[in-house]
Motif scaffolding. Structure first.
Motif, PDB file in Angstrom:
ATOM      1  N   ASP A 135       0.887  -1.159   0.000  1.00  0.00           N
ATOM      2  CA  ASP A 135       0.000   0.000   0.000  1.00  0.00           C
ATOM      3  C   ASP A 135       0.928   1.213   0.000  1.00  0.00           C
ATOM      4  OD1 ASP A 135      -1.615   2.191   0.743  1.00  0.00           O
ATOM      5  OD2 ASP A 135      -3.038   0.844   1.719  1.00  0.00           O
ATOM      6  N   ILE A 137       2.163   5.034  -0.304  1.00  0.00           N
ATOM      7  CA  ILE A 137       1.650   6.367   0.000  1.00  0.00           C
ATOM      8  C   ILE A 137       2.785   7.366  -0.220  1.00  0.00           C
ATOM      9  CG2 ILE A 137       2.090   6.070   2.483  1.00  0.00           C
ATOM     10  CD1 ILE A 137      -0.464   7.916   2.850  1.00  0.00           C
ATOM     11  N   HIS A 138       2.463   8.457  -0.889  1.00  0.00           N
ATOM     12  CA  HIS A 138       3.479   9.462  -1.200  1.00  0.00           C
ATOM     13  C   HIS A 138       3.837  10.253   0.056  1.00  0.00           C
ATOM     14  CE1 HIS A 138       5.496  12.881  -3.084  1.00  0.00           C
ATOM     15  NE2 HIS A 138       5.765  12.017  -4.061  1.00  0.00           N
ATOM     16  N   ASP A 141       1.652  13.091   1.070  1.00  0.00           N
ATOM     17  CA  ASP A 141       0.407  12.695   1.743  1.00  0.00           C
ATOM     18  C   ASP A 141       0.655  12.395   3.218  1.00  0.00           C
ATOM     19  OD1 ASP A 141      -1.197  12.935  -0.577  1.00  0.00           O
ATOM     20  OD2 ASP A 141      -0.528  10.954  -1.250  1.00  0.00           O
ATOM     21  N   ALA A 161      -2.083   5.231   5.093  1.00  0.00           N
ATOM     22  CA  ALA A 161      -1.929   4.445   3.857  1.00  0.00           C
ATOM     23  C   ALA A 161      -2.858   5.025   2.804  1.00  0.00           C
ATOM     24  CB  ALA A 161      -2.287   2.989   4.145  1.00  0.00           C
ATOM     25  N   SER A 162      -2.672   4.586   1.575  1.00  0.00           N
ATOM     26  CA  SER A 162      -3.533   5.057   0.486  1.00  0.00           C
ATOM     27  C   SER A 162      -4.820   4.244   0.399  1.00  0.00           C
ATOM     28  CB  SER A 162      -2.786   4.962  -0.842  1.00  0.00           C
ATOM     29  OG  SER A 162      -2.581   3.596  -1.185  1.00  0.00           O
ATOM     30  N   THR A 164      -4.937   1.459  -1.307  1.00  0.00           N
ATOM     31  CA  THR A 164      -4.871   0.782  -2.610  1.00  0.00           C
ATOM     32  C   THR A 164      -3.752  -0.227  -2.639  1.00  0.00           C
ATOM     33  OG1 THR A 164      -5.677   2.799  -3.681  1.00  0.00           O
ATOM     34  CG2 THR A 164      -4.633   1.159  -5.097  1.00  0.00           C
ATOM     35  N   THR A 166      -1.069  -2.429  -4.499  1.00  0.00           N
ATOM     36  CA  THR A 166      -0.312  -2.398  -5.752  1.00  0.00           C
ATOM     37  C   THR A 166       0.649  -3.568  -5.726  1.00  0.00           C
ATOM     38  OG1 THR A 166      -0.433   0.024  -5.797  1.00  0.00           O
ATOM     39  CG2 THR A 166       1.243  -1.026  -7.186  1.00  0.00           C
TER      40      THR A 166
END
Length: 168
Positions: A135, A137-138, A141, A161-162, A164, A166
């Motif tokens: 997951d 996250i930039h 963010d 976390a985002s 999402t 991946t």
């Protein structure tokens, strides 16, 4: 918040313990003695969960770290929670998932890209099936979440976390 390398914690757990647990304890004692009106936002890691039993991962899931890094983050979190209760210092623990972004080192994306782009590396070993997920996250963010936690005076433990998955 201490070191950020799981592999380094496995190679030298004593150093990782000192640089995370001992340093966090020192910080907490400094706040207690010299800056009791401060608040603390601690950047922890999803590594405290180990291999969670299911997804999505919630803050109420048991912490079962599988590396010294995750265990040391868990110890720091417990110290912070105890400190917050005993001394009434506002503390928030942010469990960051797989952060990425400009300037970050020792993360999955950075490690793989730096190896692939290194002309001295003839092969790059990536373990697993490739179906493993993260997951991501930039970092910007993460910074926004820190700002929001500070502005709201939030206390407690929060996953960052985002949301999402991946695949690697």
């Amino acid at each position: 918040a201490g070191p950020s390398s799981v592999s380094a914690s496995v190679a030298d757990p004593e150093s990782d313990f000192h640089d995370s647990v001992s340093v966090t304890e020192f910080l907490l004692q400094c706040i207690r003695r010299y800056s009791s009106r401060s608040a603390l936002v601690y950047l922890s890691s999803a590594a405290v969960y180990g291999n969670p039993p299911g997804l999505p991962v919630s803050e109420s899931m048991p912490c079962q770290p599988i590396s010294p890094y995750g265990r040391h983050k868990q110890i720091c979190e417990q110290m912070i929670q105890d400190f917050s209760q005993h001394y009434d210092v506002p503390c928030a623990v942010l469990r960051i998932f797989s952060a990425y972004g400009e300037g970050l080192r020792r993360q999955v994306i950075y490690d793989i890209c730096s190896r692939v782009c290194n002309p001295e590396e003839s092969t790059v070993a990536v373990y697993g099936t490739g179906e493993e997920t993260r997951d991501f996250i930039h970092a910007s963010d993460v910074a926004r979440v820190v700002e929001q936690v500070i502005a709201a005076g939030s206390r407690g433990v929060f996953n960052v976390a985002s949301g999402t998955k991946t695949t690697i």
